[in-house]
Motif scaffolding. Structure first.
Motif, PDB file in Angstrom:
ATOM      1  N   SER A  58       0.822  -1.210   0.000  1.00  0.00           N
ATOM      2  CA  SER A  58       0.000   0.000   0.000  1.00  0.00           C
ATOM      3  C   SER A  58       0.855   1.258   0.000  1.00  0.00           C
ATOM      4  CB  SER A  58      -0.935   0.005   1.210  1.00  0.00           C
ATOM      5  OG  SER A  58      -0.200   0.099   2.424  1.00  0.00           O
ATOM      6  N   ASN A  59       2.109   1.141   0.368  1.00  0.00           N
ATOM      7  CA  ASN A  59       3.029   2.269   0.284  1.00  0.00           C
ATOM      8  C   ASN A  59       3.520   2.508  -1.142  1.00  0.00           C
ATOM      9  OD1 ASN A  59       3.744   3.086   3.249  1.00  0.00           O
ATOM     10  ND2 ASN A  59       3.856   0.857   3.250  1.00  0.00           N
ATOM     11  N   LEU A  60       3.404   1.484  -1.989  1.00  0.00           N
ATOM     12  CA  LEU A  60       3.967   1.550  -3.337  1.00  0.00           C
ATOM     13  C   LEU A  60       2.927   1.828  -4.412  1.00  0.00           C
ATOM     14  CD1 LEU A  60       6.324  -1.578  -3.151  1.00  0.00           C
ATOM     15  CD2 LEU A  60       6.806   0.788  -2.455  1.00  0.00           C
ATOM     16  N   TYR A  61       1.753   1.250  -4.255  1.00  0.00           N
ATOM     17  CA  TYR A  61       0.746   1.341  -5.308  1.00  0.00           C
ATOM     18  C   TYR A  61      -0.471   2.130  -4.829  1.00  0.00           C
ATOM     19  CZ  TYR A  61       3.539  -2.293  -7.537  1.00  0.00           C
ATOM     20  OH  TYR A  61       4.567  -3.001  -8.111  1.00  0.00           O
ATOM     21  N   PRO A  62      -1.036   2.963  -5.690  1.00  0.00           N
ATOM     22  CA  PRO A  62      -2.184   3.782  -5.286  1.00  0.00           C
ATOM     23  C   PRO A  62      -3.485   2.996  -5.287  1.00  0.00           C
ATOM     24  CG  PRO A  62      -1.640   4.215  -7.572  1.00  0.00           C
ATOM     25  CD  PRO A  62      -0.596   3.255  -7.064  1.00  0.00           C
ATOM     26  N   ALA A  63      -4.466   3.505  -4.550  1.00  0.00           N
ATOM     27  CA  ALA A  63      -5.821   2.964  -4.538  1.00  0.00           C
ATOM     28  C   ALA A  63      -6.784   4.116  -4.804  1.00  0.00           C
ATOM     29  CB  ALA A  63      -6.137   2.315  -3.194  1.00  0.00           C
ATOM     30  N   LEU A  64      -7.997   3.783  -5.205  1.00  0.00           N
ATOM     31  CA  LEU A  64      -9.003   4.822  -5.423  1.00  0.00           C
ATOM     32  C   LEU A  64      -9.334   5.552  -4.133  1.00  0.00           C
ATOM     33  CD1 LEU A  64     -11.465   3.036  -7.858  1.00  0.00           C
ATOM     34  CD2 LEU A  64     -10.254   5.162  -8.323  1.00  0.00           C
ATOM     35  N   VAL A  65      -9.556   4.777  -3.070  1.00  0.00           N
ATOM     36  CA  VAL A  65      -9.854   5.335  -1.753  1.00  0.00           C
ATOM     37  C   VAL A  65      -9.024   4.575  -0.731  1.00  0.00           C
ATOM     38  CG1 VAL A  65     -12.185   6.053  -2.383  1.00  0.00           C
ATOM     39  CG2 VAL A  65     -11.818   3.801  -1.378  1.00  0.00           C
ATOM     40  N   LEU A  66      -8.888   5.131   0.455  1.00  0.00           N
ATOM     41  CA  LEU A  66      -8.128   4.488   1.519  1.00  0.00           C
ATOM     42  C   LEU A  66      -8.950   4.499   2.808  1.00  0.00           C
ATOM     43  CD1 LEU A  66      -4.545   5.960   1.000  1.00  0.00           C
ATOM     44  CD2 LEU A  66      -5.247   3.587   0.596  1.00  0.00           C
ATOM     45  N   ARG A  67      -8.646   3.536   3.659  1.00  0.00           N
ATOM     46  CA  ARG A  67      -9.233   3.503   4.995  1.00  0.00           C
ATOM     47  C   ARG A  67      -8.250   4.203   5.933  1.00  0.00           C
ATOM     48  NH1 ARG A  67     -14.307   2.264   6.512  1.00  0.00           N
ATOM     49  NH2 ARG A  67     -14.292   0.294   5.349  1.00  0.00           N
ATOM     50  N   ALA A  68      -8.664   5.326   6.501  1.00  0.00           N
ATOM     51  CA  ALA A  68      -7.806   6.085   7.397  1.00  0.00           C
ATOM     52  C   ALA A  68      -7.663   5.366   8.734  1.00  0.00           C
ATOM     53  CB  ALA A  68      -8.388   7.481   7.613  1.00  0.00           C
ATOM     54  N   PRO A  69      -6.656   5.730   9.536  1.00  0.00           N
ATOM     55  CA  PRO A  69      -6.491   5.087  10.838  1.00  0.00           C
ATOM     56  C   PRO A  69      -7.707   5.181  11.745  1.00  0.00           C
ATOM     57  CG  PRO A  69      -4.498   6.272  10.254  1.00  0.00           C
ATOM     58  CD  PRO A  69      -5.518   6.613   9.207  1.00  0.00           C
ATOM     59  N   ASP A  70      -8.517   6.245  11.597  1.00  0.00           N
ATOM     60  CA  ASP A  70      -9.712   6.367  12.431  1.00  0.00           C
ATOM     61  C   ASP A  70     -10.901   5.587  11.875  1.00  0.00           C
ATOM     62  OD1 ASP A  70     -10.532   7.864  10.265  1.00  0.00           O
ATOM     63  OD2 ASP A  70     -10.823   9.730  11.385  1.00  0.00           O
ATOM     64  N   GLY A  71     -10.703   4.869  10.762  1.00  0.00           N
ATOM     65  CA  GLY A  71     -11.754   4.032  10.191  1.00  0.00           C
ATOM     66  C   GLY A  71     -12.543   4.678   9.071  1.00  0.00           C
ATOM     67  N   ALA A  72     -12.342   5.972   8.841  1.00  0.00           N
ATOM     68  CA  ALA A  72     -13.093   6.658   7.797  1.00  0.00           C
ATOM     69  C   ALA A  72     -12.522   6.344   6.420  1.00  0.00           C
ATOM     70  CB  ALA A  72     -13.055   8.163   8.036  1.00  0.00           C
ATOM     71  N   LEU A  73     -13.398   6.306   5.409  1.00  0.00           N
ATOM     72  CA  LEU A  73     -12.942   6.220   4.028  1.00  0.00           C
ATOM     73  C   LEU A  73     -12.539   7.609   3.564  1.00  0.00           C
ATOM     74  CD1 LEU A  73     -15.444   3.821   2.221  1.00  0.00           C
ATOM     75  CD2 LEU A  73     -13.083   3.353   2.865  1.00  0.00           C
ATOM     76  N   VAL A  74     -11.329   7.723   3.006  1.00  0.00           N
ATOM     77  CA  VAL A  74     -10.821   9.032   2.604  1.00  0.00           C
ATOM     78  C   VAL A  74     -10.355   8.977   1.152  1.00  0.00           C
ATOM     79  CG1 VAL A  74     -10.143   9.654   4.948  1.00  0.00           C
ATOM     80  CG2 VAL A  74      -8.505   8.486   3.464  1.00  0.00           C
ATOM     81  N   ASP A 496       1.110   6.444   7.355  1.00  0.00           N
ATOM     82  CA  ASP A 496       0.198   6.840   8.435  1.00  0.00           C
ATOM     83  C   ASP A 496       0.960   7.439   9.613  1.00  0.00           C
ATOM     84  OD1 ASP A 496      -2.167   6.030   7.226  1.00  0.00           O
ATOM     85  OD2 ASP A 496      -2.066   4.004   8.055  1.00  0.00           O
ATOM     86  N   MET A 497       2.274   7.305   9.628  1.00  0.00           N
ATOM     87  CA  MET A 497       3.064   7.671  10.807  1.00  0.00           C
ATOM     88  C   MET A 497       3.713   9.030  10.644  1.00  0.00           C
ATOM     89  SD  MET A 497       4.735   3.907  11.546  1.00  0.00           S
ATOM     90  CE  MET A 497       3.657   2.482  11.738  1.00  0.00           C
ATOM     91  N   ARG A 498       3.892   9.716  11.785  1.00  0.00           N
ATOM     92  CA  ARG A 498       4.471  11.048  11.806  1.00  0.00           C
ATOM     93  C   ARG A 498       5.527  11.133  12.912  1.00  0.00           C
ATOM     94  NH1 ARG A 498       1.779  10.760   8.059  1.00  0.00           N
ATOM     95  NH2 ARG A 498       0.088  12.074   7.264  1.00  0.00           N
ATOM     96  N   PRO A 499       6.508  12.014  12.760  1.00  0.00           N
ATOM     97  CA  PRO A 499       7.421  12.253  13.897  1.00  0.00           C
ATOM     98  C   PRO A 499       6.655  12.931  15.024  1.00  0.00           C
ATOM     99  CG  PRO A 499       8.327  13.107  11.821  1.00  0.00           C
ATOM    100  CD  PRO A 499       6.893  12.788  11.568  1.00  0.00           C
ATOM    101  N   ALA A 500       6.981  12.571  16.243  1.00  0.00           N
ATOM    102  CA  ALA A 500       6.370  13.233  17.399  1.00  0.00           C
ATOM    103  C   ALA A 500       6.835  14.675  17.461  1.00  0.00           C
ATOM    104  CB  ALA A 500       6.728  12.497  18.678  1.00  0.00           C
ATOM    105  N   LYS A 501       5.954  15.550  17.937  1.00  0.00           N
ATOM    106  CA  LYS A 501       6.330  16.950  18.055  1.00  0.00           C
ATOM    107  C   LYS A 501       7.261  17.170  19.229  1.00  0.00           C
ATOM    108  CE  LYS A 501       2.046  18.594  15.915  1.00  0.00           C
ATOM    109  NZ  LYS A 501       0.816  19.422  16.093  1.00  0.00           N
TER     110      LYS A 501
END
Length: 501
Positions: A58-74, A496-501
């Protein structure tokens, strides 16, 4: 033409990309993720393993929509979508998106990828997910129309699992062993059984990933993964035993926890084999199980007892007012006596090794609970591949087995179909249950669908084709240098991951 050899067919060595690599700066920010299993294939159409293969791809190939970490379709490639009618969906796509070789990512790309999945010339394990699609029409490069044979309200959610390969590149390369990219990252190196490294795609059409580099290290053994986290070798691990959560948090170098997953774990009965075709006997075994003892003692309170259904609260179609079987060993013994089942011989009880969090412990606990009401079992620990071959290919499942199931659309339609008459995963038949699924599938009206699924789940609760156990906890631990939203659907995505502030 850019295209990255990932590994040979027999996985004996890695082929490293030499001069074609695009090197990132030495001080670029890197996230290192422990992957709980090896990668079986690089072809997204040939796998349904979310926690390993698809998480990386999923990091390499695109999709039409994605499931976000909070469960929403984005939005992803598709910026918006809507139902034209009960059997027609329209998608508006991002203009100008391209794969790394310059090939466009457009409506024609989606059309080709759907045809590839559904092609009869090469069977794909995900074809059934899209079998209702009858036509994919590229109205323009950025306007896509999908027509289905029956109402398919979960189609956008299901398309979050369709990762798009570049058509021209795929004709001259083997996607099972080579990787291209049109997603957030580009592969640098794959060493089978050890690691996958990648760098950010500077031409990605979507939001740029927060980390310049991502490395997936393959660490199946949980204690080894925990050690790697504690020594700073990795930043994220999943599937750790629940009894390690408090200890990791006490140390203070990492954050550990659990959220309810979308997977229910249960004891599957093969109702095609006597005496498990006896409903009273199946109900008795449900009364024999002390759910709280399992969730509290084995999972430190991190697992939730199932409410007499295989759906979890995250699913469309979940029935919130369904009461489960209470722990009542006396009633279990009475029902067993009235069922007339012969208990003189033990029943086979299969447990897939390492497939479910603490699954072996759960199986042993259930064995003791069944023994307490006079039902003896013989446990067989088997590899998951062997279990699936027996379950799906041979259709010769043991009378009892530990099984966990989920469906990424978070729609009852997908998960409950696994219990429908004639489904190769079912081992149970009930015409009223099937009729309820038909009623739900025949409409896109949310209220009518909910009512039909409530009927189906109540029938399943009463008929007890499984012994309902618990919602598996999705456990995790991550370095304090990370910021993320823990997710219960087993996706482990670097973007989905970010550096901590």
């Amino acid at each position: 033409m850019p295209g990255y050899f990932a590994r040979p067919a027999r996985l004996l060595k890695a082929l490293l990309l030499g001069t074609a690599l695009i090197h990132t700066p030495a001080l670029a920010r890197t996230v290192t993720i422990a992957l709980p299993g090896d990668i079986n294939t690089l072809d997204p159409d040939q796998t349904n393993s979310i926690g390993t293969d698809l998480s990386v791809l999923s990091n390499l190939y695109p999709a039409l929509v994605l499931r976000a970490p909070d469960g929403a379709l984005v939005p992803a490639l598709a910026t918006e979508w809507h139902a034209v009618d009960a059997r027609t969906w329209d998608f508006t796509l991002t203009p100008g998106a391209r794969f790394i070789d310059g090939e466009p990512i457009d409506a024609g790309t989606v059309q080709w990828n759907v045809a590839r999945v559904l092609s009869r010339s090469k069977v794909t394990p995900v074809a059934s997910w899209y079998a209702q699609i009858t036509d994919v029409i590229a109205l323009s490069p950025t306007h896509l129309r999908i027509v289905t044979s029956t109402p398919y309200p979960a189609l956008p959610a299901q398309l979050s699992m369709l990762f798009l390969l570049p058509p021209k590149w795929s004709r001259t390369h083997n996607p099972a062993h080579e990787a291209s990219s049109g997603g957030p990252y580009i592969v640098d190196q794959i060493v089978p059984g050890d690691h996958v490294s990648m760098h950010a795609n500077p031409d990605y059409f979507g939001p740029k990933p927060a980390f310049d580099r991502a490395v997936y290290r393959i660490i199946p053994e949980s204690n080894t993964a925990i050690y790697a986290l504690e020594t700073g070798e990795v930043d994220y691990i999943a599937r750790l035993p629940t009894d390690q959560i408090a200890r990791i948090n006490r140390q203070g170098t990492a954050i550990a926890g659990a959220v309810p997953s979308i997977r229910s774990v249960f004891i599957k009965f093969n109702t095609e084999k006597p005496p498990f075709n006896n409903r009273m006997f199946r109900q008795a075994l449900n009364y024999a199980i002390d759910h709280r003892a399992i969730t509290d003692a084995l999972f430190d309170g991190q697992a939730l007892p199932s409410a007499c259904q295989v759906l979890t609260p995250d699913y469309v179609g979940y029935t919130p007012d369904l009461a489960g079987y209470p722990y009542d060993p006396d009633r279990a013994r009475d029902l067993i006596r009235r069922s007339g089942v012969d208990l003189s011989r033990p029943f086979e009880f299969d447990i897939p090794r390492g497939s479910y969090l603490q699954g072996e412990e759960v199986g042993l606990a259930v064995q003791q609970m069944f023994r307490a009401v006079g039902v003896r079992t013989t446990i067989h620990l088997i590899d998951f591949g062997q279990y699936i071959a027996r379950y799906r290919k041979a259709h010769d499942l043991a009378p009892l087995s530990v099984l966990g199931q989920a469906w990424v659309t978070l729609d009852a339609d997908g998960l409950l179909k696994l219990f429908r008459t004639g489904n190769p995963y079912s081992y149970w038949s009930n015409p009223d249950f099937d009729a309820a699924l038909d009623a739900a599938a025949g409409t896109i009206d949310p209220a009518r669908r909910q009512s039909a699924y409530a009927t189906a789940t109540k029938i399943m609760c009463a008929e007890a084709p499984v012994a309902f156990l618990y919602i598996e906890p999705a456990t995790y631990a991550y370095s304090r240098r990370l910021a993320l939203h823990p997710r219960g659907d087993t996706w482990i995505r670097a973007f989905d991951m970010r550096p901590a502030k």
